[in-house]
Design a protein around this motif. Structure first.
Motif, PDB file in Angstrom:
ATOM      1  N   ILE A   9     -11.339 -10.607  -0.139  1.00 33.35           N
ATOM      2  CA  ILE A   9     -11.449  -9.327   0.358  1.00 33.35           C
ATOM      3  C   ILE A   9     -10.745  -8.380  -0.129  1.00 33.35           C
ATOM      4  N   ARG A  10     -11.565  -7.413  -0.034  1.00 34.34           N
ATOM      5  CA  ARG A  10     -11.303  -6.330  -1.431  1.00 34.34           C
ATOM      6  C   ARG A  10     -11.099  -5.113  -0.649  1.00 34.34           C
ATOM      7  N   THR A  11     -10.161  -5.233   0.699  1.00 38.33           N
ATOM      8  CA  THR A  11     -10.141  -3.851   1.237  1.00 38.33           C
ATOM      9  C   THR A  11      -8.264  -4.571   1.779  1.00 38.33           C
ATOM     10  N   ARG A  12      -8.642  -2.944   2.482  1.00 36.13           N
ATOM     11  CA  ARG A  12      -6.693  -2.707   3.405  1.00 36.13           C
ATOM     12  C   ARG A  12      -7.131  -3.164   4.145  1.00 36.13           C
ATOM     13  N   LEU A  13      -6.649  -4.861   5.398  1.00 34.83           N
ATOM     14  CA  LEU A  13      -6.051  -5.052   6.431  1.00 34.83           C
ATOM     15  C   LEU A  13      -4.704  -4.870   7.282  1.00 34.83           C
ATOM     16  N   ALA A  14      -5.020  -3.444   8.201  1.00 30.84           N
ATOM     17  CA  ALA A  14      -4.053  -3.230   9.064  1.00 30.84           C
ATOM     18  C   ALA A  14      -3.302  -4.501   9.829  1.00 30.84           C
ATOM     19  N   THR A  15      -2.033  -3.982  10.400  1.00 24.99           N
ATOM     20  CA  THR A  15      -1.070  -5.639  10.136  1.00 24.99           C
ATOM     21  C   THR A  15      -2.072  -5.702  11.893  1.00 24.99           C
ATOM     22  N   GLU A  16      -2.124  -4.990  12.914  1.00 26.02           N
ATOM     23  CA  GLU A  16      -3.113  -5.228  13.822  1.00 26.02           C
ATOM     24  C   GLU A  16      -4.854  -5.662  13.706  1.00 26.02           C
ATOM     25  N   ASP A  17      -5.433  -6.120  12.386  1.00 30.07           N
ATOM     26  CA  ASP A  17      -6.371  -6.194  12.179  1.00 30.07           C
ATOM     27  C   ASP A  17      -6.174  -8.410  12.236  1.00 30.07           C
TER      28      ASP A  17
END
Length: 106
Positions: A9-17
């Motif tokens: 996965i090349r996207t930034r995920l938020a902590t909530e995600d």
């Protein structure tokens, strides 16, 4: 998918995600365990008593005592079972008449 079996996965995920994904994994495991427990509870058993067809005695669910297959088993079979073969016309007729498998699930 890479050679280790992971999808990068090349996207930034938020902590909530990330928290949601961690919780979803454990929720899915618990839901799977519930399904297995329900299948274990809802198994056919001989109803005992007199029958006109000794080769095929009347079966009842050992948990809820409905005639086999019980509504719980039928609902689970529809939800989790393999999709019916569109070429097999007898499967729909048997399900509509309340007929179902007489074997226990291992």
């Amino acid at each position: 998918m890479n050679h280790e079996g992971y999808v990068p996965i090349r996207t930034r995920l938020a902590t909530e995600d990330l928290e949601f994904l961690a919780g979803a994994r454990s929720d899915l495991l618990r839901f799977s365990e519930l399904g297995l427990r329900l299948l274990d509870l809802h198994q056919p058993r001989d109803a005992g008593g007199i029958t006109s067809d000794a080769a095929h005695p009347i079966l009842r669910c050992r948990s809820c005592m409905w005639r086999w297959p019980c509504p719980t088993f039928r609902a689970m079979l529809e939800s989790f079972g393999t999709p019916p073969d569109p070429d097999d016309t007898s499967a729909g007729t048997a399900a509509a008449n309340g007929a179902g498998p007489r074997e226990t699930i291992s």
